[in-house]
Each structure stands twice: as C-alpha cells, then as structure tokens.
Design an enzyme around this catalytic site. Structure first.
Site, PDB file in Angstrom:
ATOM      1  N   HIS A   1       0.808  -1.224   0.000  1.00 41.63           N
ATOM      2  CA  HIS A   1       0.000   0.000   0.000  1.00 41.63           C
ATOM      3  C   HIS A   1       0.838   1.269   0.000  1.00 41.63           C
ATOM      4  CE1 HIS A   1      -2.694   3.105   1.730  1.00 41.63           C
ATOM      5  NE2 HIS A   1      -3.636   2.461   1.058  1.00 41.63           N
TER       6      HIS A   1
ATOM      7  N   GLU B   1      -4.468  -4.568   8.955  1.00 41.01           N
ATOM      8  CA  GLU B   1      -4.654  -3.525   7.959  1.00 41.01           C
ATOM      9  C   GLU B   1      -3.634  -2.388   8.074  1.00 41.01           C
ATOM     10  OE1 GLU B   1      -8.642  -2.204   7.374  1.00 41.01           O
ATOM     11  OE2 GLU B   1      -9.507  -4.150   7.882  1.00 41.01           O
TER      12      GLU B   1
ATOM     13  N   HIS C   1      -1.506   0.603   6.850  1.00 35.17           N
ATOM     14  CA  HIS C   1      -1.652   1.551   5.742  1.00 35.17           C
ATOM     15  C   HIS C   1      -0.406   2.435   5.649  1.00 35.17           C
ATOM     16  CE1 HIS C   1      -5.687   0.685   4.269  1.00 35.17           C
ATOM     17  NE2 HIS C   1      -6.052   0.485   5.532  1.00 35.17           N
TER      18      HIS C   1
END
Length: 299
Positions: free
Chosen positions: A232, A272, A274
């Site tokens: 990401h 998750e 980021h």
C-alpha cells in the site's frame, strides 16, 4: 488520551494501541515538533504521539482525514477525503481548512512541493492541486486516471501514482503532465516515495509488486514473495532501503535499492497496515485496527 499498554512485541516489532479499533489510524508523519502525528480517518481526528512519554493527544479536526505530512510552514497538512477539503493543523492545535476548486474531488495524497506550496491529488476528479501556505488554490489536470499518492522527485517535479490509469505520472510545477504506463496490467499503483538512489519507488497493490522508476521513465518491477500482499504505502528508511506496508498480509516489507526483500510480521494478518514513515531512527506504520507499529532498523 493516554497511550494504552503495548500490545505486541517480537523484538524487532513493537505495537502501541493509540485508539479504539473503529477510529482507524490511517497515515502518519513526523511533525516539525519531533512528534509522530497520525490521522484517525473514521473518527474525524488528527492525533499526536509524544516522542518522550508516548502520550497521545487527539485533535477532533477534519472529516475523513486521510494522508498527512509536514509543511514548510511548521504545520501539519492533510487531506480530508469525505469533506473534499485540505486541512492544516499547527502543533499547538490551531485548525483551518481550504476547499479545492473542483467540488467532490476526493483529495487523497499530499506532499510538500519544491516551490514552498503543498500539492495534493483529487482522485475522483483526475486532477492535481496546489495550495499555498496562505490558502490560495490552483489545479491542473492529472496525467492519467485516479491520481493517488504523490511526492516530490529529485528532478523538482511532482510524481504521482495513477491507480486506475495503471501508470506513474510526472507533473511539473507549471502543470505539464506526463504518464509512464506500467508493464504489468492491473498493477493498481498506490504509494510512491523518492528513494535514496535518485529514483522513485512505488507500490503495486493489484500485482503484489514494488516498482522503481527513474526520472527518465525507465521502470523496473520486483515481485513480492506473497503475490496477495497488496502493498500500500512506501517510504525511504534511515538505512538506505525502502519500506512498505503489506495491507493484505499484515506485514511490513523492506526492499533494498538492489531489489532484496525482507518481511516483518505484525501481530495480526488482518491488522490492515496503511501509512508508513521514518521516525526516531525506526519505521512506524499505522494499523487501521487501532495501533501504531514500530519496526526497529537493524544493521
């Protein structure tokens, strides 16, 4: 708000709970005051973690604050994706926001430009904007579809990923754009950062690769060990390597300028990760499940 107890420690990776699980730590940066600042995208707030005692202070500013970076004026600047505005927050907590010229543009990436202004992407409008520290806004067409992250390159231009155009874009400060198509179809580039080797490095979330592009447009791609890693964000580390988050696998990756790849597991595969940034001699990344992770840089 005080920092919660450390939740995970593997020796090279330590995690700190900084919010409720639904607040959504998303992106982070080192501020001009030496503290770590991060966005809470779902809460509508920007927070500060003190470098000395770990105390977390939450500023309830912004609607959907997303990517954050330090500006040339000693303030923190961030995109407000839901409000379609650009936010500015001083270390003392004074908040202001500015509206792009294009309504509903979905601002996402933001960086300090080479000209003393802040530059940002309007992903939904296929435009790139510029805002001075006094709030004067200018916009230019992006060189392709859905501009996402952007950074200042070593050539004095702005470089951005064109997520739906499957390309990397270059934009001069007078608005002249060029697109460089990626060799791999469906690569879906997102993060981008200037590397220590005079090139730009970017993530291919759709292809599970890390890309490198020279200022002349030559592209090299490096497949990750896990094709489903969904890389990401990416940043240059203090060790001369590039570091990136693997959103799909709950890991932080490291790639040298020669293409050697190492991976560090976080506490959960679904945490998750980021945003990622260098801070205090280490790498820090934001986990949308409510924590910040610190990855030690070892010789």
């Amino acid at each position: 708000m005080n920092e919660f107890n450390e939740s995970h420690d593997t020796g090279s990776v330590r995690e700190f709970t900084v919010s409720d699980a639904d607040a959504g730590p998303y992106a982070l940066t080192e501020g001009p005051d030496g503290a770590l600042w991060f966005t809470l995208v779902h809460r509508g707030a920007v927070a500060r973690r003190d470098p000395d005692d770990g105390l977390v202070t939450v500023h309830p500013d912004g609607d959907g604050p997303t990517v954050i970076t330090a500006g040339p004026d000693g303030a923190l600047w961030f995109t407000e994706y839901r409000a379609h505005r650009i936010g500015r927050l001083t270390p003392e907590g004074d908040y202001a926001s500015f509206a792009p010229r294009t309504p509903g543009g979905g601002p996402f990436g933001i960086t300090a430009g080479p000209d003393g202004a802040m530059w940002f992407t309007l992903s939904s409008a296929d435009r790139v904007g510029r805002v001075t520290v006094d709030g004067e806004v200018t916009e230019y067409p992006a060189p392709g579809a859905f501009p996402s992250a952007l950074t200042t390159g070593p050539d004095g231009a702005l470089w951005c990923t064109l997520n739906q155009g499957n390309a990397v874009g270059r934009l001069t400060t007078d608005g002249h754009g060029t697109a460089y198509p990626l060799p791999t179809e469906g690569a879906g580039p997102v993060g981008i950062a200037a590397g220590p080797d005079g090139a730009l490095w970017f993530t291919e979330i759709g292809a599970g690769r890390i890309g490198r592009i020279t200022v002349d447009g030559d592209i090299t791609e490096y497949p990750l060990p896990d094709p489903a890693a969904r890389p990401h964000a990416v940043t240059a580390g203090p060790d001369g390597a590039l570091w990136f988050t693997e959103w799909g696998g709950g890991r932080v990756g490291r790639i040298t300028v020669d293409g050697d790849i190492t991976s560090y597991a976080l506490s959960r595969t679904d945490c998750e990760p980021h945003g990622i940034t260098a801070h205090d001699g280490a790498l820090w990344c934001a986990l949308e499940t409510g924590s910040l992770a610190r990855i030690e840089v070892r010789p």
